[in-house]
Scaffold this motif. Structure first.
Motif, PDB file in Angstrom:
ATOM      1  N   GLU A   1     -43.459  -1.760 -38.023  1.00  0.00           N
ATOM      2  CA  GLU A   1     -44.037  -0.422 -38.076  1.00  0.00           C
ATOM      3  C   GLU A   1     -45.338  -0.383 -38.887  1.00  0.00           C
ATOM      4  OE1 GLU A   1     -42.587   4.181 -38.759  1.00  0.00           O
ATOM      5  OE2 GLU A   1     -41.456   2.543 -39.672  1.00  0.00           O
ATOM      6  N   SER A  22     -38.035  -2.798 -38.067  1.00  0.00           N
ATOM      7  CA  SER A  22     -38.779  -2.017 -39.070  1.00  0.00           C
ATOM      8  C   SER A  22     -39.958  -2.812 -39.625  1.00  0.00           C
ATOM      9  CB  SER A  22     -37.846  -1.587 -40.204  1.00  0.00           C
ATOM     10  OG  SER A  22     -37.239  -2.716 -40.806  1.00  0.00           O
ATOM     11  N   GLU A  73     -38.452   0.930 -34.425  1.00  0.00           N
ATOM     12  CA  GLU A  73     -38.310   0.722 -35.859  1.00  0.00           C
ATOM     13  C   GLU A  73     -36.861   0.582 -36.314  1.00  0.00           C
ATOM     14  OE1 GLU A  73     -38.892   4.193 -38.438  1.00  0.00           O
ATOM     15  OE2 GLU A  73     -39.456   5.273 -36.639  1.00  0.00           O
TER      16      GLU A  73
END
Length: 345
Positions: free
Chosen positions: A85, A82, A78
């Motif tokens: 996620e 990110s 992440e």
């Protein structure tokens, strides 16, 4: 007649019989390691194109479909991606995914620790060797509790730094961690082992094939690593500046002399003050090369070097031009080392 029916029967069953595991990967370096193990026995589907950067990537509907249909998703983590996620969580793929940063045995570098050392190296060294913890509680807090008053807490901290219990990845906490783990041959081996285990589970009929590929990868990695170390040894004391602070794993592994970076994060353009500091560093450290990156405009580097004789060359941390096959990761390491070598020689 029977022969015809037999042929038709095989044809009808063949799509199922030939179905391959679908492995979705985040970026090109991940695909390289995965391809070394899968060979032609699995279908690799990469999300971030080889010419794009994961630092500012946005998922498309087609990418979401890839995630939903994947047998396994292999990603860095992440702190780099990110954007993956929430989709992994929504597709209920968290348990079946392989997050490189979370694997047991991966050696991680922390940006915060590096910058503290760079800003106040002597004070940091004094603090590490200090035994009187009671008189330095405030200092310990500032240094992110590197020396704990409680010995048991100190042992837990050491375990965290060594990542001995990191496979559980509780809380997904990688704040400050350098996510560019693919630039370490040692970390590549850890991912290759994890991918092998997952493929053996998904496709047990080809277990021996995957395990054999892992053995070849480990052997080839050792040979490639030794060759690169020998070639870079002649330039390891030559100072240079990189475009963004993302090469630490490679630099520390081969002992190179990083003198600075144009920007800490590629999405942040350096201001006038930073440019002035960089020009001072170039003169002070006798910097021989300032590297750019093909994923970002070289205009910043060109303006930085305007009027100077310092060399510049591109470094590609993602291996965008590398052909994806079982030897791709070796080619990537050799290409990257060659880019360093040509500009520093």
């Amino acid at each position: 007649m029977n022969k015809l029916l037999l042929t038709l029967g095989v044809s009808a069953l063949s799509p199922l019989a030939l179905a391959k595991p679908v492995i979705v990967t985040s970026i090109k370096p991940v695909s390289m390691v995965v391809a070394a193990i899968t060979g032609d026995k699995a279908d690799i589907q990469q999300i971030v194109s080889s010419t794009a950067s994961p630092h500012d990537f946005a998922l498309r509907p087609s990418d979401l479909r890839k995630i939903v249909n994947a047998d396994a998703v292999v990603w860095v983590g992440e702190s780099l991606e990110s954007f993956l996620e929430k989709p992994l969580e929504n597709a209920n793929k968290e348990e079946s995914s392989i997050e490189w940063l979370a694997l047991k045995g991966v050696k991680l570098h922390n940006f915060a620790e590096e910058h503290e050392e760079h800003e106040d190296h002597e004070e940091h060294e004094d603090h590490e060797d200090h035994e009187d913890h009671e008189d330095h509680e405030d200092h310990e807090d500032h240094e992110d509790h590197e020396d704990h008053e409680d010995h048991e807490d100190h042992e837990d901290h050491e375990d965290h730094e060594d990542h001995a219990d990191h496979a559980g990845h509780a809380g997904h906490n990688h704040d400050g961690v350098d996510p560019h783990v693919w630039l370490s041959p040692d970390n590549a081996r850890v991912l290759a082992e994890a991918v092998t285990m997952r493929l053996v589970y998904l496709d047990s009929d080809n277990a021996s094939y995957y395990k054999g590929n892992l053995a070849k990868f480990v052997k080839g990695l050792a040979v490639t690593d030794a060759e690169i170390r020998k070639s870079l040894d002649k330039v390891k004391t030559v100072p240079y500046i990189v475009f963004h602070d993302g090469y630490t794993y490679f630099e520390e592994h081969y002992g190179l002399s990083h003198a600075g970076e144009v920007t800490v994060s590629p999405e942040r353009k350096p201001g006038a003050k930073k440019v002035a500091e960089l020009r001072h560093e170039i003169e002070e450290h006798n910097v021989q090369c300032v590297f750019s990156e093909p994923q970002f405009s070289p205009a910043i580097v060109k303006s930085l070097l305007d009027g100077s004789n310092v060399k510049t060359a591109p470094l590609d941390p993602l291996g965008g031009e590398i052909k994806l096959n079982q030897n791709a990761y070796f080619s990537f390491l050799k290409t990257l080392s060659g880019q360093f070598l040509r500009c520093l020689s």
